[in-house]
Design a protein around this motif. Structure first.
Motif, short mmCIF file in Angstrom:
data_model
loop_
_atom_site.label_atom_id
_atom_site.label_comp_id
_atom_site.label_asym_id
_atom_site.label_seq_id
_atom_site.Cartn_x
_atom_site.Cartn_y
_atom_site.Cartn_z
N TRP A 35 0.43 -1.34 0.26
CA TRP A 35 -0.23 -0.03 0.45
C TRP A 35 0.83 1.03 -0.40
O TRP A 35 0.40 2.45 -0.86
N GLN A 52 -1.41 -2.99 -6.09
CA GLN A 52 -2.36 -4.06 -6.93
C GLN A 52 -2.49 -4.93 -5.16
O GLN A 52 -1.21 -5.02 -4.81
N LYS A 53 -3.57 -5.63 -5.43
CA LYS A 53 -3.55 -6.61 -3.53
C LYS A 53 -3.57 -7.69 -4.42
O LYS A 53 -4.73 -7.90 -4.15
N HIS A 56 -7.20 -7.62 -7.07
CA HIS A 56 -7.36 -6.94 -7.15
C HIS A 56 -6.76 -5.90 -6.79
O HIS A 56 -6.02 -5.45 -6.49
N ARG A 58 -6.33 -1.92 -6.17
CA ARG A 58 -7.48 -0.97 -4.61
C ARG A 58 -7.60 -0.11 -4.41
O ARG A 58 -5.75 0.61 -4.66
N SER A 60 -7.16 2.92 -1.46
CA SER A 60 -6.63 2.80 -0.28
C SER A 60 -7.28 4.33 0.02
O SER A 60 -6.18 5.21 -0.03
N ALA A 118 -11.18 1.50 2.53
CA ALA A 118 -10.34 0.70 0.81
C ALA A 118 -11.56 0.76 -0.22
O ALA A 118 -12.80 -0.22 -0.02
N GLU A 120 -11.74 -1.75 -3.93
CA GLU A 120 -11.46 -2.43 -4.83
C GLU A 120 -12.23 -2.46 -5.91
O GLU A 120 -13.39 -3.02 -6.49
N ILE A 178 -14.15 -1.83 1.28
CA ILE A 178 -13.49 -3.01 2.10
C ILE A 178 -13.47 -1.62 3.54
O ILE A 178 -13.31 -0.58 3.38
N PRO A 191 -6.30 -1.29 5.51
CA PRO A 191 -6.25 -1.34 4.08
C PRO A 191 -5.29 -0.30 3.76
O PRO A 191 -4.68 -0.07 2.92
N ASN A 192 -5.26 0.73 4.73
CA ASN A 192 -4.25 2.23 4.50
C ASN A 192 -3.73 2.57 5.57
O ASN A 192 -3.69 3.92 5.89
#
Length: 341
Positions: A35, A52-53, A56, A58, A60, A118, A120, A178, A191-192
């Motif tokens: 992130w 990219q997670k 997905h 993403r 954040s 987040a 996605e 998310i 998430p962030n």
């Protein structure tokens, strides 16, 4: 005097030609997979990191004033003075400094900045990314995949919303919200935010994500009556095209603030193209106020990237920009890969 005026004219005229150029932009051949190396977008109030997670794509998402502001015992002592710290250093007694200034923050979960959430999109990691570009001049991120799909996204310079547009979509791309894990065992990093204390220590009741007709709204209650909300709205713009907007609002007792769901609705009705024109006008004014030309291309490029940070991460009446893109957690990719570009 004439020589001085002529020198000033040269600086001014060369500065006009030294606005952010293609060589100053951030360019990569893949999305970051952590992130804090994501592409940074923001307006000083809200922001996003694009990365990219797993399977997905993403975003954040965060907002500068989302904080747990509960009081902490022991923060109003005579020892909270720089002179006292100097005295302990001279006495070789730093343990007392840690006792009064560090230990409370290790023992208590708050006050603290809390993550927002987040956004996605289900895009397989097997779908090869062709290029990722952050235009400093336009404060806009573009991602292109080998299959022809393209993403354009930006956080509006003056509105509390971020835009995204997918083109040449093959298959289905749908936004998913998310929420941070405020209850239960945390299976992944927030998430962030920086990996750290479990968010469950804050004692929040887990917020609810409410789906609607091409809309998602997440509402989270915090400490002392504080509430924040994330809203996402989208629409299909012809075959293979998806356009949408997200917004985050914060609500403290006694202060009026427009709900993010209302903000997102207004922005979507205006349309991304109209929003982008206003966004671009702001950034054109921002870049028109300063410029440099340096014999060292790396220093020149870094200067523009730092200026971008001021424009996207700070604003009048708001908090100062973070020292590092994304808020910390290691050297950002836009610095660490300077020489690779």
């Amino acid at each position: 005097m004439r020589k001085y005026l002529f020198f000033c004219f040269l600086l001014w005229s060369s500065g006009i030609a030294a606005q952010p150029a293609d060589r100053h932009h951030l360019r990569f051949d893949k999305l970051a997979d952590v992130w804090d190396e994501g592409i940074p977008l923001g307006n000083g109030s809200i922001g996003a990191l694009v990365w990219q997670k797993g399977q997905h794509l993403r975003f954040s998402l965060d907002r500068a004033d989302i904080w747990d502001l509960r009081p902490m015992a022991g923060l109003h002592r005579d020892e909270f003075r720089f002179q006292w710290i100097q005295e302990q250093i001279r006495k070789d007694n730093y343990k007392d400094v840690q006792k009064y200034l560090d230990t409370p923050y290790d023992a208590e979960p708050a006050p603290t900045k809390i993550p927002a959430g987040a956004l996605e999109f289900d895009i397989s990691a097997d779908t090869e990314v062709r290029k990722v570009v952050l235009s400093l001049e336009k404060a806009r991120c573009e991602v292109e995949w080998a299959n022809g799909m393209r993403l354009t996204t930006f956080v509006h310079a003056t509105e509390a919303g971020g835009w995204f547009r997918f083109e040449n979509i093959t298959g289905t791309v749908t936004p998913v919200l998310i929420a941070p894990a405020y209850q239960g065992k945390e299976k992944e990093e927030n998430p962030n935010s920086l990996i750290g204390d479990h968010l469950g220590r804050l004692g929040y009741r887990q917020g609810i994500i409410t789906p609607g007709n091409r809309t998602l709204v997440y509402r989270q209650e915090g400490w002392g009556g504080f509430v924040y909300e994330i809203a996402v709205r989208w629409q299909h713009k012809g075959s293979g095209s998806l356009e949408g907007v997200w917004s985050i609002s914060s609500h403290y007792p006694g202060k009026k603030a427009e709900q993010s769901s209302a903000v997102a609705g207004k922005l979507l009705r205006k349309g991304m193209d109209k929003g982008y024109r206003a966004h671009l006008e702001w950034w054109q004014r921002f870049w028109s106020r300063s410029a440099v030309q340096l014999p060292d291309s790396l220093l020149e490029r870094q200067w523009y990237r730092e200026q971008y940070k001021f424009g996207s991460g700070g604003g009048r009446g708001g908090p100062p920009p973070p020292h590092k893109a994304g808020g910390g957690g290691g050297e950002p990719r836009w610095r660490a890969t300077e020489r690779g570009g």
